[in-house]
Scaffold this motif. Structure first.
Motif, mmCIF file in Angstrom:
data_model
loop_
_atom_site.group_PDB
_atom_site.id
_atom_site.type_symbol
_atom_site.label_atom_id
_atom_site.label_comp_id
_atom_site.label_asym_id
_atom_site.label_seq_id
_atom_site.Cartn_x
_atom_site.Cartn_y
_atom_site.Cartn_z
ATOM 1 N N PRO A 42 -35.847 12.188 4.518
ATOM 2 C CA PRO A 42 -34.568 11.473 4.551
ATOM 3 C C PRO A 42 -33.393 12.319 4.073
ATOM 4 O O PRO A 42 -32.315 12.301 4.677
ATOM 5 N N ARG A 43 -33.566 13.086 2.998
ATOM 6 C CA ARG A 43 -32.473 13.890 2.462
ATOM 7 C C ARG A 43 -32.013 14.949 3.468
ATOM 8 O O ARG A 43 -30.820 15.109 3.733
ATOM 9 N N THR A 44 -32.963 15.668 4.063
ATOM 10 C CA THR A 44 -32.618 16.703 5.042
ATOM 11 C C THR A 44 -31.937 16.095 6.262
ATOM 12 O O THR A 44 -30.945 16.627 6.771
ATOM 13 N N ALA A 45 -32.469 14.961 6.741
ATOM 14 C CA ALA A 45 -31.909 14.303 7.919
ATOM 15 C C ALA A 45 -30.494 13.814 7.651
ATOM 16 O O ALA A 45 -29.606 13.916 8.517
ATOM 17 N N ILE A 46 -30.248 13.300 6.462
ATOM 18 C CA ILE A 46 -28.921 12.789 6.115
ATOM 19 C C ILE A 46 -27.902 13.924 6.037
ATOM 20 O O ILE A 46 -26.765 13.795 6.506
#
Length: 278
Positions: A42-46
């Motif tokens: 989630p962090r990388t995608a955001i």
């Protein structure tokens, strides 16, 4: 400070707040599938979505001009009308975010604008032809086009890889899905960030600060930054709904879904249609 100036400042502030909220509310639209298939964290995608939302916001002014002059009469829309529309959209976005509902920020804003203008000046202040062609028609056609395009893309992929081992297919599309998610994030910025640009531009025209609905450069930058910051804050509630509670996806399915959706949004943006990325 003059009352009208105060209202204009409030319109700008609340429009940027709407963009920020739109960023974390609609982050899920761009990255839910890439997160649910565990291709990206989630962090990388955001972070990826925030950068591409920012870049997408600078690609065109067509959607912004539709909002600024194509739905209601910009000269008849007072600062109170515009502020009411934005505040209404913000309240709806916060309610739906709280309950993890992937609703449309675009149509909340358009509905608020048309409703406020109708109450203030009556039916003559609404540009009904523009509303029909730019909002209502795309509202019904965009999910149908997305469904059809997603179906066709998945059918082509199924035929092309029918003899390939599922593990190899999954491995390939784990990489390709990053590209499709990036495309989705880019088109989200291209379409959604422009709505606030259009609202602020309408307010500036209404106050005679500017003479035309050409979006000032500072408005573009401010809206792009606000949406990127909102996207970086994330929207984990809606990501969970979109990525896990509606449908289960493999990377190849996610690639087809994102490519189809992003293509529909991109085409709509070229015609100045403020569609729902959801």
């Amino acid at each position: 400070m003059h009352e009208a100036t105060v209202l204009l400042v409030l319109v700008v502030i609340f429009s940027l707040a709407f963009d920020y909220i739109n960023g974390f509310h609609d982050t899920a639209n761009a990255i839910a599938t890439v997160v649910s298939t565990r291709v990206l964290t989630p962090r990388t995608a955001i972070i990826m979505a925030a950068v591409l939302n920012f870049l997408g916001a600078f690609q065109s002014e067509r959607v912004a001009k539709t909002v600024a002059k194509g739905l209601v009469d910009p000269h008849g829309a007072t600062q109170v009308v515009i502020l009411s529309a934005v505040v209404g959209a913000i309240v709806w976005n916060l309610i739906t975010w709280r309950y993890g509902i992937p609703s449309s920020s675009s149509h909340a804003l358009v509905g608020g604008l048309v409703g406020a203008a109708f109450f203030h000046g009556g039916a003559q202040h609404v540009i009904w032809k523009g509303l029909q062609q730019k909002v209502l028609l795309p509202l019904f056609l965009s999910p149908i086009c997305g469904f059809a395009l997603g179906f066709v893309i998945m059918a082509i992929l199924y035929f092309a890889f029918r003899k390939v081992h599922p593990g190899k297919v999954s491995g390939l599309f784990r990489h390709l899905q990053v590209i499709s998610a990036a495309f989705m994030a880019f088109t989200h910025g291209q379409n959604d960030a422009q709505k606030s640009m259009g609202i602020i531009t309408m307010a500036l025209v209404s106050m005679k600060v500017i003479a035309t609905t050409d979006v000032p450069r500072w408005v573009m930058i401010a809206c792009a930054v606000a949406m990127a910051l909102g996207t970086s804050a994330g929207g984990y509630r809606i990501i969970k709904t979109m990525g896990h509670r509606i449908i289960r996806l493999e990377p190849v399915n996610g690639f087809a879904a994102e490519t189809a959706a992003a293509t529909v949004i991109y085409v709509a943006s070229q015609y100045g249609m403020p569609v729902s990325t959801t």
